[in-house]
Design a protein around this motif. Sequence first.
Motif, PDB file in Angstrom:
ATOM      1  N   LEU A 189     -91.074  -2.323  -4.135  1.00 14.07           N
ATOM      2  CA  LEU A 189     -90.162  -1.392  -4.008  1.00 14.07           C
ATOM      3  C   LEU A 189     -89.838  -1.113  -5.368  1.00 14.07           C
ATOM      4  O   LEU A 189     -89.388   0.177  -5.951  1.00 14.07           O
ATOM      5  N   ALA A 190     -89.625  -1.879  -6.712  1.00 11.84           N
ATOM      6  CA  ALA A 190     -89.477  -1.727  -7.774  1.00 11.84           C
ATOM      7  C   ALA A 190     -90.522  -0.877  -8.376  1.00 11.84           C
ATOM      8  O   ALA A 190     -90.146   0.220  -9.051  1.00 11.84           O
ATOM      9  N   ALA A 247     -89.741   2.651  -6.847  1.00 12.41           N
ATOM     10  CA  ALA A 247     -88.630   3.286  -7.266  1.00 12.41           C
ATOM     11  C   ALA A 247     -88.722   3.850  -8.735  1.00 12.41           C
ATOM     12  O   ALA A 247     -88.092   4.993  -9.167  1.00 12.41           O
ATOM     13  N   LYS A 248     -89.458   3.026  -9.664  1.00  8.63           N
ATOM     14  CA  LYS A 248     -89.345   3.411 -10.980  1.00  8.63           C
ATOM     15  C   LYS A 248     -90.789   4.258 -11.441  1.00  8.63           C
ATOM     16  O   LYS A 248     -90.945   4.997 -12.586  1.00  8.63           O
ATOM     17  N   LEU A 268     -85.360  -2.635 -13.737  1.00 10.10           N
ATOM     18  CA  LEU A 268     -84.615  -3.345 -12.498  1.00 10.10           C
ATOM     19  C   LEU A 268     -84.911  -4.742 -12.712  1.00 10.10           C
ATOM     20  O   LEU A 268     -85.819  -5.282 -13.282  1.00 10.10           O
ATOM     21  N   ASP A 314     -80.677  -5.883  -9.434  1.00 14.37           N
ATOM     22  CA  ASP A 314     -80.799  -4.683  -8.662  1.00 14.37           C
ATOM     23  C   ASP A 314     -81.563  -5.105  -7.189  1.00 14.37           C
ATOM     24  O   ASP A 314     -81.288  -4.422  -6.243  1.00 14.37           O
ATOM     25  N   ILE A 315     -82.362  -6.374  -7.336  1.00 19.02           N
ATOM     26  CA  ILE A 315     -83.042  -6.711  -6.051  1.00 19.02           C
ATOM     27  C   ILE A 315     -82.937  -8.349  -6.112  1.00 19.02           C
ATOM     28  O   ILE A 315     -82.963  -8.801  -6.926  1.00 19.02           O
ATOM     29  N   PHE A 333     -81.346  -5.121  -1.651  1.00 19.57           N
ATOM     30  CA  PHE A 333     -81.645  -4.275  -2.953  1.00 19.57           C
ATOM     31  C   PHE A 333     -80.452  -3.248  -2.622  1.00 19.57           C
ATOM     32  O   PHE A 333     -79.673  -2.911  -1.564  1.00 19.57           O
ATOM     33  N   GLU A 354     -79.128   2.739  -3.345  1.00 19.91           N
ATOM     34  CA  GLU A 354     -79.918   3.770  -4.200  1.00 19.91           C
ATOM     35  C   GLU A 354     -81.624   3.419  -4.234  1.00 19.91           C
ATOM     36  O   GLU A 354     -82.371   4.270  -4.407  1.00 19.91           O
ATOM     37  N   LEU A 355     -81.743   2.191  -3.949  1.00 17.45           N
ATOM     38  CA  LEU A 355     -83.154   1.614  -4.184  1.00 17.45           C
ATOM     39  C   LEU A 355     -83.779   1.942  -2.829  1.00 17.45           C
ATOM     40  O   LEU A 355     -85.016   1.671  -2.472  1.00 17.45           O
ATOM     41  N   ASP A 356     -83.227   2.209  -1.574  1.00 19.80           N
ATOM     42  CA  ASP A 356     -83.448   2.193  -0.104  1.00 19.80           C
ATOM     43  C   ASP A 356     -84.318   3.750  -0.001  1.00 19.80           C
ATOM     44  O   ASP A 356     -83.877   4.510   0.828  1.00 19.80           O
TER      45      ASP A 356
END
Length: 421
Positions: free
Chosen positions: A126-127, A130-131, A238, A265-266, A285, A288-290
Amino acid sequence: MTITEPLLSVFETVESEVRSYCRAWPTVFERASGSRLYDERGRDYLDFFAGAGSLNYGHNNPVLKRALLDYIERDGITHALDMSTTAKRDFLEAFQSAILGPRGLPYKVMFPGPTGTNAVEAALKLARKAKGREAVVSFTNAFHGMSLGSLAVTGNAFKRAGAGVPLVHTTPMPFDNYLGGRTPDFIWFERLLEDQGSGLNQPAAVIVETIQGEGGVNVARPEWLRRLADLCRRRDMLLIVDDVQMGCGRTGSFFSFEDAGITPDIVTVSKSISGYGLPMSLCLFKPELDIWEPGEHNGTFRGNNPAFVTATAALDTYWRDGALRERSLLQGARIDAALAELCSDPHLGASHRGRGMVWGIEFQDKARAGAVCARAYEHGLLVETSGPESEVVKLLPPLTLSPAELEEGLEVLTRSVRETA
């Protein structure tokens, strides 16, 4: 005391050589209750291991067991992938009302596969998603799991060697006090980030344990964690906190990062989240990271409904007030005092560290830790080693053990340390 080894032929002839804990504790366990295990010969063992931290509420906790038996007897759903079930709804509502809400934590809850390393893999994926970056920073002596992504952010050379392939896209940095206080915190990390010639790609995330259990019970100071959180914020990285072993009350508070006053963040949670030793894990998390697409990360056993049932019972029983936290801190202070007295003997060459209900004794003679654990087993106490060279005796007793059991365990531990001196 001489212990006659039981017949283990089927384990030796059929089970893989990869087996581990059974070698340190060569008996056949048959049942368990509270803080004790019993082998098939009827001998009891006081458990200061607690399923590597997955049995914070003890073995076969009667309240959790009753909830599980009632659920099974009424033909409650056992396997449901990620379908909606009453058991999942009850858990989510309890987790929101007992844990997230009172702490002002905004997290969305994801159910990855049922183990800690599954949660870590989901967090890393996920990280990076997201980034839009590949690099992740971890720390010296970290342990995050045995699957490839988790191994890549794990420090232990022996465990990393088992991967069989290069472990890439990660960079280790010094954990708190790794250099003995001789270098200011994060000076190397920050310099690499700002230097265009450093060779460090801009990381998507930093993953950290607040206390490195497998790494040797290395405790990060609250101020170090706050500085790390600030660095992540300033440098657009994150912050992932791996709370697989130190969460669910092990340090006193439900999450181990609470006392530092940070909001990662997570967060990854597993081990004692089910409360009963049943496989279950969470990846938490910020909303906004979903950004997952439906089914983008899945797994056949990501909906362990019996674990939801016992997890809900654990939350309702132990986390609607602060009684367990206060009890854990009180008992932790007693462990601290006992270990401080023990390690004050200069002839033992030992020092101790820890927080809440996780403690370690480090020996200058690294082989001593294994000898202490072996002697403790002979006296009926289960403890394990940790650290890169197994130089630390690690204590992880159930949070629910009685004061009398705590004193018994500390007495046996003290005796075992002195007998191996």
